[in-house]
Design an enzyme around this catalytic site. Structure first.
Site, mmCIF file in Angstrom:
data_model
loop_
_atom_site.group_PDB
_atom_site.id
_atom_site.type_symbol
_atom_site.label_atom_id
_atom_site.label_comp_id
_atom_site.label_asym_id
_atom_site.label_seq_id
_atom_site.Cartn_x
_atom_site.Cartn_y
_atom_site.Cartn_z
ATOM 1 N N GLY A 47 0.859 -1.193 0.000
ATOM 2 C CA GLY A 47 0.000 0.000 0.000
ATOM 3 C C GLY A 47 0.885 1.230 0.000
ATOM 4 O O GLY A 47 0.509 2.298 0.495
ATOM 5 N N ALA B 240 1.923 3.315 -2.196
ATOM 6 C CA ALA B 240 1.681 4.533 -2.986
ATOM 7 C C ALA B 240 0.586 5.395 -2.358
ATOM 8 O O ALA B 240 0.217 6.430 -2.900
ATOM 9 C CB ALA B 240 1.300 4.158 -4.415
ATOM 10 N N GLY B 241 0.060 4.958 -1.219
ATOM 11 C CA GLY B 241 -1.078 5.652 -0.609
ATOM 12 C C GLY B 241 -0.685 6.796 0.309
ATOM 13 O O GLY B 241 0.494 7.156 0.431
ATOM 14 N N GLY C 143 1.335 5.219 2.951
ATOM 15 C CA GLY C 143 2.449 4.489 2.361
ATOM 16 C C GLY C 143 3.605 5.381 1.925
ATOM 17 O O GLY C 143 4.773 5.055 2.173
ATOM 18 N N ARG D 296 -14.718 2.972 11.611
ATOM 19 C CA ARG D 296 -13.674 2.116 11.022
ATOM 20 C C ARG D 296 -14.293 0.798 10.542
ATOM 21 O O ARG D 296 -13.868 0.232 9.536
ATOM 22 C CB ARG D 296 -12.562 1.850 12.044
ATOM 23 C CG ARG D 296 -11.712 3.095 12.362
ATOM 24 C CD ARG D 296 -10.663 2.754 13.394
ATOM 25 N NE ARG D 296 -9.807 3.881 13.778
ATOM 26 C CZ ARG D 296 -10.144 4.814 14.652
ATOM 27 N NH1 ARG D 296 -11.333 4.792 15.228
ATOM 28 N NH2 ARG D 296 -9.297 5.787 14.974
ATOM 29 N N ASP E 289 -2.341 5.801 18.581
ATOM 30 C CA ASP E 289 -3.106 6.115 19.796
ATOM 31 C C ASP E 289 -2.158 6.577 20.909
ATOM 32 O O ASP E 289 -2.468 7.499 21.662
ATOM 33 C CB ASP E 289 -3.897 4.880 20.253
ATOM 34 C CG ASP E 289 -4.843 4.388 19.169
ATOM 35 O OD1 ASP E 289 -5.491 5.238 18.534
ATOM 36 O OD2 ASP E 289 -4.913 3.169 18.935
ATOM 37 N N HIS F 112 -8.341 -0.609 18.595
ATOM 38 C CA HIS F 112 -8.089 0.620 17.840
ATOM 39 C C HIS F 112 -9.371 1.103 17.148
ATOM 40 O O HIS F 112 -9.472 1.099 15.930
ATOM 41 C CB HIS F 112 -6.969 0.402 16.815
ATOM 42 C CG HIS F 112 -6.698 1.630 16.001
ATOM 43 N ND1 HIS F 112 -6.157 2.778 16.541
ATOM 44 C CD2 HIS F 112 -6.940 1.928 14.686
ATOM 45 C CE1 HIS F 112 -6.055 3.701 15.608
ATOM 46 N NE2 HIS F 112 -6.533 3.218 14.469
ATOM 47 N N MET G 129 0.209 9.030 11.086
ATOM 48 C CA MET G 129 0.213 7.552 11.052
ATOM 49 C C MET G 129 1.529 7.033 10.484
ATOM 50 O O MET G 129 2.053 6.020 10.960
ATOM 51 C CB MET G 129 -0.957 7.039 10.217
ATOM 52 C CG MET G 129 -1.031 5.520 10.164
ATOM 53 S SD MET G 129 -1.181 4.765 11.792
ATOM 54 C CE MET G 129 0.246 3.683 11.831
#
Ligand SMILES: NC(=O)C1=CN([C@@H]2O[C@H](COP(=O)(O)OP(=O)(O)OC[C@H]3O[C@@H](n4cnc5c(N)ncnc54)[C@H](O)[C@@H]3O)[C@@H](O)[C@H]2O)C=CC1
Ligand SMILES: O=C([O-])CC(=O)C(=O)O
Length: 347
Positions: A40, A42-43, A46, A119, A182, A209, A261
């Site tokens: 992931g 390219a996100g 990421g 989520r 968190d 989470h 993140m």
């Protein structure tokens, strides 16, 4: 440990400025060869995570995988004059190559929330993505440590465990739900309220989470503060539990936390690498297979070692408010775990 990014930057700058030999690989002060794969890559998470892992001197090979877009990210990041050799892999046919030989696989693949979503609303799409990626992990790098970022973490980690069990490769010591953000938030919010320097703050966050399953233990925060009222603690708890939603709303449809993140993911991957390399006393909170409560998976402090989880640490003593929070979170967390297990068994 929190300073590794800065230290990495500093050492990268030192190397870059030292001589023309800075383009060579530096392994003498960086430990053994370690391959990290980001799925992931390219996100939104990421890309900055790829950057931070390229700055980490413990990484010798960095594999960036996504369904598309990774050659560009890899070419870009690869020009940074640090130790890691970078390669981009795009499309399922390249997934095996990306994973082969990986020591740590970090998974931020999947869709993020938009305002108004929980989520768990991501489950239908992300469960399938995680399941197929974990199937490939069990085939191409069954001994890797897996850092699961994709939401809902409370369900995606149990899905991964079932996939690995089915493949006969499950090692409960090597599967982690990344809950570091968190902790990062709890530290930031606590430092602001208690008016203490944030760099020295520690706050364990346990449970899961999502919403009320995120349980920060401010009674164990260090340095302790006598200035915070019960109301302050409640407000800090709520803000930590809703930190993700705060970002989702502020981004107004453009996704969820990505930069913070990536920072949190880099901290956690670094801790896993240090553990693998035999650095003693590496302790982080993470959502892991656990027997410290009646739930099969639970986030708490864990000691990391050469084989992943070395020890799942207990909860310590809780305030009445935290005890209450713990009992309240259990039914929701249990249901999310069971949902993940059921999905993996039936699909
Ligand atoms: N654990 C945590 O604390 C946090 C978790 N998240 C979660 O992380 C996930 C990713 O978030 P963002 O990076 O913002 O989303 P994004 O949409 O910006 O990036 C996701 C990337 O995953 C890729 N992808 C989709 N299917 C894939 C597959 N089968 N294989 C490989 N890559 C695939 C996409 O192409 C995209 O590049 C979301 O599920 C989000 O909820 C986000 C923030 C914090
Ligand atoms: O809130 C979200 O959807 C993303 C996430 O998990 C977080 O930021 O903690």
């Amino acid at each position: 440990m929190r300073l590794f990014v800065i230290r990495s930057l500093e050492s990268a700058i030192r190397r870059g400025g030292a001589s023309a030999s800075s383009c060579r690989r530096f392994s003498s002060d960086s430990g053994p060869e370690r391959k990290v794969a980001i799925l992931g890559a390219a996100g939104g998470i990421g890309q900055p995570l790829a950057l931070l892992m390229k700055l980490n001197p413990l990484v010798s090979t960095l594999a960036l995988y996504d369904i598309a877009g990774t050659p560009g990210v890899a070419a870009d990041v690869s020009h940074i004059n640090t130790r890691a050799e970078v390669a981009g892999y795009a499309g399922e046919e390249q997934l095996g190559k990306a994973l082969e030989g990986s020591d740590v696989v970090v998974i931020p693949a999947g869709v993020p929330r938009k305002p108004g979503m929980t989520r768990d609303d991501l489950f239908n799409i992300n469960a399938g993505i995680v399941k197929s990626l974990c199937t490939a992990i069990s085939k191409y790098c069954p001994n890797a440590v897996v850092n699961m970022i994709s939401n809902p973490v409370n369900s995606t980690v149990p899905i991964a465990s079932e996939v690995f069990k089915k493949a006969g490769t499950y090692d409960e010591r090597k599967l982690f739900g990344v809950t570091t953000l968190d902790v990062v938030r709890a530290k930031t919010f606590y430092a602001g309220k208690a008016k203490v320097p944030v760099a020295g703050v520690n706050v364990p966050v346990v449970g899961g989470h999502a919403g009320i399953t995120i349980l920060p233990l401010f009674s164990q925060a260090t340095p302790a503060s006598n200035d915070l009222s019960d109301e302050d603690i409640k407000a800090l708890t709520k803000r930590t539990q809703e930190g993700g939603t705060e970002v989702v709303e502020a981004k107004a449809g453009k996704g969820s936390a990505t930069l913070s993140m990536a920072y949190a993911g880099a901290i956690f991957a670094d801790a896993c690498l240090k553990g693998l390399n035999g650095v003693p006393d590496v302790v982080e909170c993470s959502f892991v297979q656990s027997s410290i409560t009646e739930l099969p998976f639970f986030a708490s402090k864990v000691r990391l070692g050469k084989n992943g989880v070395e020890e799942v640490l207990g909860l310590g003593s809780l305030s009445d408010y935290e005890e209450e929070g713990l009992e309240k979170l259990k039914p929701e967390l249990k249901a999310s775990i069971e949902k993940g297990i059921k999905f993996a068994r039936e699909n």
